[in-house]
Design an enzyme around this catalytic site. Structure first.
Site, PDB file in Angstrom:
ATOM      1  CB  SER A  20      37.879   9.798  -3.258  1.00  0.00           C
ATOM      2  OG  SER A  20      38.142   9.234  -4.534  1.00  0.00           O
ATOM      3  CE1 TYR A  75      32.894  11.297  -5.161  1.00  0.00           C
ATOM      4  CE2 TYR A  75      34.814  10.701  -6.479  1.00  0.00           C
ATOM      5  CZ  TYR A  75      34.005  10.503  -5.381  1.00  0.00           C
ATOM      6  OH  TYR A  75      34.293   9.501  -4.477  1.00  0.00           O
TER       7      TYR A  75
END
Length: 249
Positions: free
Chosen positions: A143, A156
């Site tokens: 990501s 995250y």
């Protein structure tokens, strides 16, 4: 439970069709182009039917990729059926955003277990097969969050930073075995990821952020995967960072 989808398709080198193992989680990245992603059993069955209906071969397995024993079993089952595993796509993951202070630490465990350990387990289990074949390609879906940290996404971010570090270390360990490693780092993609955020404030913030730009589509990420794995065997696309045009960070 995570859905694992296996399919055969042609890639470089062209001497044989390639068996691809795709570990997928809660999104539909790659659904259109690669026919590789599904979260529910009905989606998985539909994809399998579409592949077999056009003369392809497929094996679908439901497993929890954060469970090392289940990962080992599904890799063994796939190898037994197809005789090889040429491509591994690690796409399983969750995005449980929220501030560190006052966080539900169970969310942290879920992200680390799936985003990091699940990816590592799958990689660990296929490596001996790829080394024996003297060919392989591992694609890790990370990501933009693995490059840019923000308040409210610390754990995250940490999980995706781990994917980047692991991928580069892995590349340096296996390049002499003719095994390629690619990390793909998407920005905002129109998937189900934001729906699983458990913190109400973070969920609302994510909803607004996703709604502020035209998101990438599943096909866009699938195209990036196909581009990487279909390059000539002497070409290793190490990283693909892909954002919506309108996304600033």
């Amino acid at each position: 439970m995570q859905l694992i989808y296996w399919r055969e398709f042609s890639y470089e080198p062209r001497e044989h069709s390639a068996t691809a193992a795709v570990c997928n989680g809660n999104t539909n990245v790659g659904f259109i182009h690669c026919r590789i992603a599904a979260r529910r059993s009905d989606r998985l069955q539909d994809l399998e039917a579409r592949i077999t209906g056009t003369g392809g071969k497929a094996l679908s397995i439901i497993a929890d990729v954060s469970d090392e024993a289940q990962v080992e079993a599904l890799v063994n089952q796939t190898h037994a059926k197809f005789g090889r595993v040429d491509i591994l796509i690690n796409n399983a993951g969750v995005m449980l955003l929220g501030l560190i202070n006052g966080a539900d630490t169970e969310d942290w465990r879920r992200m680390i277990n799936l985003n990091v350990l699940g990816l590592m387990y799958a990689t660990h289990k296929v490596l001996p097969l790829m080394k024996a074949q003297s060919v392989g390609h591992i694609v890790n879906i990370s990501s933009v969050a693995g490059r840019v940290a923000n308040a409210g996404s610390g754990v995250y971010n940490a999980s995706k930073w781990a994917v980047g570090a692991f991928s580069e270390a892995l590349r340096k360990e296996v390049y002499q075995n003719n095994i390629r490693v690619t990390i793909i780092e998407p920005g905002l993609v129109a998937t189900e990821l934001p729906q699983h955020i458990t913190d109400s404030a973070a969920k609302e913030q994510a909803k607004n952020f996703y709604g502020s730009v035209k998101n990438l589509l599943s096909e866009d990420i699938a195209n990036a995967i196909v581009y990487a794995v279909t390059q000539p065997s002497h070409v290793n696309v190490n990283e693909i960072l892909i954002r919506p045009t309108e996304q600033e960070r």
